[in-house]
Design a protein around this motif. Structure first.
Motif: not given
Length: 123
Positions: A12-33
């Motif tokens: 991306v060019q300077a000044g632009g935007s991106l959105r990263l995603s992190c998909a989690a599995s294999g553990f109790t999501f609500d118990d983790y940061a």
């Protein structure tokens, strides 16, 4: 099996935007940061932002405050990092990681790591 899968990186060019995603599995999501970290060539890994899935508390590195926003969709076990006003110095491989309990920007406390996604910001 615990899995953390990052996506959304790119060029991306300077000044632009991106959105990263992190998909989690294999553990109790609500118990983790979930934290986002980055590492540029020749530099140490840096904690960027983190969010507690249980109470939504967030932390940001000073270098990204006001430009990056972390959020969590607990129904999808996914954490996002919205990156706006990107700068060339944001160029790095971005990793998400999971730690049981409260969120922290200390990478050594994290138990699980994704494979990383490259973000390149051109000037």
């Amino acid at each position: 099996e615990v899995q953390l899968v990052e996506s959304g990186g790119g060029l991306v060019q300077a000044g632009g935007s991106l959105r990263l995603s992190c998909a989690a599995s294999g553990f109790t999501f609500d118990d983790y940061a979930i934290g986002w970290f980055r590492q540029a060539p020749g530099k140490e890994r840096e904690g960027v932002s983190c969010i507690s899935s249980s109470d939504g508390s967030t932390y940001y590195a000073d270098s990204v405050k006001g430009r990056f926003t972390i959020s969590s969709d607990n129904a999808k076990n996914t954490v996002y990092l919205q990156m706006n006003s990107l700068k060339p110095e944001d160029t790095a491989v971005y990793y998400c990681a999971a730690v049981e309990g409260l969120s922290t920007l200390k990478g050594y406390e994290y138990d699980y790591w994704g494979q990383g996604t490259q973000v390149t910001v051109s000037s």
